[in-house]
Motif scaffolding. Sequence first.
Motif, PDB file in Angstrom:
ATOM      1  N   UNK A   1      40.024  99.296  65.329  1.00 39.93           N
ATOM      2  CA  UNK A   1      39.600  99.939  66.466  1.00 39.93           C
ATOM      3  C   UNK A   1      40.455 101.185  66.954  1.00 39.93           C
ATOM      4  N   UNK A   2      41.698 101.039  66.560  1.00 37.46           N
ATOM      5  CA  UNK A   2      42.528 102.208  66.828  1.00 37.46           C
ATOM      6  C   UNK A   2      42.555 103.303  65.983  1.00 37.46           C
ATOM      7  N   UNK A   3      42.492 104.604  66.560  1.00 38.22           N
ATOM      8  CA  UNK A   3      42.455 105.737  66.138  1.00 38.22           C
ATOM      9  C   UNK A   3      43.835 105.804  65.258  1.00 38.22           C
ATOM     10  N   UNK A   4      44.958 105.447  65.609  1.00 38.62           N
ATOM     11  CA  UNK A   4      46.086 105.489  65.128  1.00 38.62           C
ATOM     12  C   UNK A   4      46.148 104.608  63.870  1.00 38.62           C
ATOM     13  N   UNK A   5      45.331 103.397  63.973  1.00 44.47           N
ATOM     14  CA  UNK A   5      45.316 102.748  62.506  1.00 44.47           C
ATOM     15  C   UNK A   5      44.643 103.252  61.687  1.00 44.47           C
ATOM     16  N   UNK A   6      43.310 103.878  62.108  1.00 44.10           N
ATOM     17  CA  UNK A   6      42.670 104.907  61.114  1.00 44.10           C
ATOM     18  C   UNK A   6      43.537 105.805  60.144  1.00 44.10           C
ATOM     19  N   UNK A   7      44.365 106.737  61.347  1.00 48.35           N
ATOM     20  CA  UNK A   7      45.211 107.612  60.445  1.00 48.35           C
ATOM     21  C   UNK A   7      46.142 107.064  59.437  1.00 48.35           C
ATOM     22  N   UNK A   8      46.631 105.960  59.978  1.00 45.72           N
ATOM     23  CA  UNK A   8      47.753 105.200  59.095  1.00 45.72           C
ATOM     24  C   UNK A   8      47.199 104.858  57.799  1.00 45.72           C
ATOM     25  N   UNK A   9      45.902 104.390  57.819  1.00 47.82           N
ATOM     26  CA  UNK A   9      45.127 103.692  56.922  1.00 47.82           C
ATOM     27  C   UNK A   9      44.962 105.069  55.624  1.00 47.82           C
ATOM     28  N   UNK A  10      44.512 106.004  56.169  1.00 50.96           N
ATOM     29  CA  UNK A  10      44.334 107.210  55.454  1.00 50.96           C
ATOM     30  C   UNK A  10      45.644 107.542  54.775  1.00 50.96           C
ATOM     31  N   UNK A  11      46.686 107.790  55.647  1.00 53.71           N
ATOM     32  CA  UNK A  11      47.774 108.233  55.047  1.00 53.71           C
ATOM     33  C   UNK A  11      48.370 107.317  53.976  1.00 53.71           C
ATOM     34  N   UNK A  12      48.526 105.831  54.334  1.00 53.18           N
ATOM     35  CA  UNK A  12      49.118 104.964  53.306  1.00 53.18           C
ATOM     36  C   UNK A  12      48.044 105.000  51.980  1.00 53.18           C
ATOM     37  N   UNK A  13      47.000 105.409  52.437  1.00 49.45           N
ATOM     38  CA  UNK A  13      46.323 105.169  51.040  1.00 49.45           C
ATOM     39  C   UNK A  13      46.415 106.515  50.103  1.00 49.45           C
ATOM     40  N   UNK A  14      46.673 107.567  50.842  1.00 48.51           N
ATOM     41  CA  UNK A  14      47.031 108.713  50.109  1.00 48.51           C
ATOM     42  C   UNK A  14      48.212 108.406  49.378  1.00 48.51           C
ATOM     43  N   UNK A  15      49.204 108.120  49.998  1.00 50.79           N
ATOM     44  CA  UNK A  15      50.640 107.887  49.634  1.00 50.79           C
ATOM     45  C   UNK A  15      50.573 107.195  48.352  1.00 50.79           C
ATOM     46  N   UNK A  16      49.596 105.928  48.345  1.00 51.44           N
ATOM     47  CA  UNK A  16      49.658 105.294  47.405  1.00 51.44           C
ATOM     48  C   UNK A  16      48.800 105.676  46.248  1.00 51.44           C
ATOM     49  N   UNK A  17      47.899 106.659  46.717  1.00 55.11           N
ATOM     50  CA  UNK A  17      46.855 106.815  45.436  1.00 55.11           C
ATOM     51  C   UNK A  17      45.746 105.999  45.314  1.00 55.11           C
ATOM     52  N   UNK A  18      45.199 105.526  46.525  1.00 50.98           N
ATOM     53  CA  UNK A  18      44.238 104.630  46.545  1.00 50.98           C
ATOM     54  C   UNK A  18      42.954 105.053  47.390  1.00 50.98           C
ATOM     55  N   UNK A  19      41.839 104.755  46.747  1.00 52.27           N
ATOM     56  CA  UNK A  19      40.431 105.241  47.432  1.00 52.27           C
ATOM     57  C   UNK A  19      39.656 104.140  46.863  1.00 52.27           C
ATOM     58  N   UNK A  20      38.243 104.467  47.589  1.00 51.34           N
ATOM     59  CA  UNK A  20      37.207 103.430  47.375  1.00 51.34           C
ATOM     60  C   UNK A  20      36.860 102.295  48.403  1.00 51.34           C
ATOM     61  N   UNK A  21      37.321 102.473  49.414  1.00 47.69           N
ATOM     62  CA  UNK A  21      37.182 101.653  50.545  1.00 47.69           C
ATOM     63  C   UNK A  21      36.353 102.664  51.522  1.00 47.69           C
ATOM     64  N   UNK A  22      35.676 101.810  52.583  1.00 45.68           N
ATOM     65  CA  UNK A  22      34.538 102.610  53.349  1.00 45.68           C
ATOM     66  C   UNK A  22      34.995 102.107  54.800  1.00 45.68           C
ATOM     67  N   UNK A  23      35.410 103.174  55.640  1.00 45.29           N
ATOM     68  CA  UNK A  23      35.563 102.913  57.035  1.00 45.29           C
ATOM     69  C   UNK A  23      34.089 102.900  58.005  1.00 45.29           C
ATOM     70  N   UNK A  24      34.060 101.975  58.813  1.00 48.83           N
ATOM     71  CA  UNK A  24      32.827 101.960  59.489  1.00 48.83           C
ATOM     72  C   UNK A  24      33.175 101.560  60.999  1.00 48.83           C
TER      73      UNK A  24
END
Length: 403
Positions: free
Chosen positions: A71-94
């Motif tokens: 729901x939160x824009x902050x959570x969406x940005x944190x997820x994207x940043x954490x994914x980049x930091x860990x080198x993870x991809x393949x999930x899809x936001x909706x």
Amino acid sequence: MPEFPYSRLRRWPDVEADNLQAYDATDLLLVEWALALDVPGDEITVIGDEYGAITLALTDAGRPGIRVHQDLATGRRALARNAADLGLAGFVPHELDASLLAGARLVLVQLPKSLAELEQIADAVTRWAAPDVVLVAGGRVKHMTLGQNEVLGRRFAQVQAQRAERKSRLVVASEPRPAPADPPFPVTAQHDGLTLVAHGGAFAGPRLDIGTRVLLEVLGLAGAQFSKNSESGDGEGRDSAGAPGGSDRSGGVVHGGGAALDVIDLGCGTGALAAAYALAHPEARVIATDRSAAAVASARATAAANGLADRILVTHDDAGSELPDASADVVLLNPPFHLGTSIHTGAATRLFDAAARLLRPGGELFTVFNSSLGYRAELTRIVGATQQLHRTAKFTVTRSIRR
């Protein structure tokens, strides 16, 4: 398989502090439950993953294709940043819609604070997910209620609470009941000429919360019904002197002497302040912004319901970060004092900082807050000279002039 590095996750751009972390035991329990099942990632949906702990741990464990709604824009940005930091991809936001849930057989939910939000989530799952879907919801035991089980029980034939572990508990709901013909949200309510529309996750629902009512009254934007329903007080501390254009006889503040103003409703919720201001000031250019997707959807619906869809721009953003500096003459603010389930004033401070950035020199910030919080000194430090316009035992309204 190496253990997922939960400790590397960050909350940024949300408030960060020693007593706030980016994951909890509920995240771990939900991940463990999912990994014990033979469900591929593209049949798993995650809802309410605050900073990505659930989505990223499952992705790291070889479950690609997970669909996630935050729901939160902050959570969406944190997820994207954490994914980049860990080198993870393949999930899809909706968003919370059919594309999030179509064909989903396992739905993992971090229990929201409000029963209305849980009801909208449960309805969406039974409406759009696979017929054999299982919903696993989790939360901290101290925040869980029997009401949550009752909400799930109206949508699922089987609801079973699991044994508490690490001060968290999971509730497993299965055998979805047929969804009603019409979704339960959004809901609409009338308030003396103002129509409010609310999705389940919007603060206060279609009601006017007391703080918003008090601010509307002080600004001269409240009709008779608002005034009658607002918190009573003896007017102690009311002082409208010094506002551009002066004050009206009822104590409401008049802005700009008829000039077209740029106005921002910061943390707009259902858009009550933005809509009331736009209705009272047809010449104003109004932006409503909130970090909650449910609030944004509600504010857009509120604007449309009041015939203001072409006059109020509603944005999903983190503290107005995508709006230009020094672009507003007036900012309206009813700040939260919770971060999730934690009482923390950091959310208000971020919004004060945002208001200072968004206001032009000489611009005005009108704020309502719980009187016990005593934000006046902080507003003076961050924004500029701040005076008290109204005070009751519960609420204080201030005006800050951008230095």
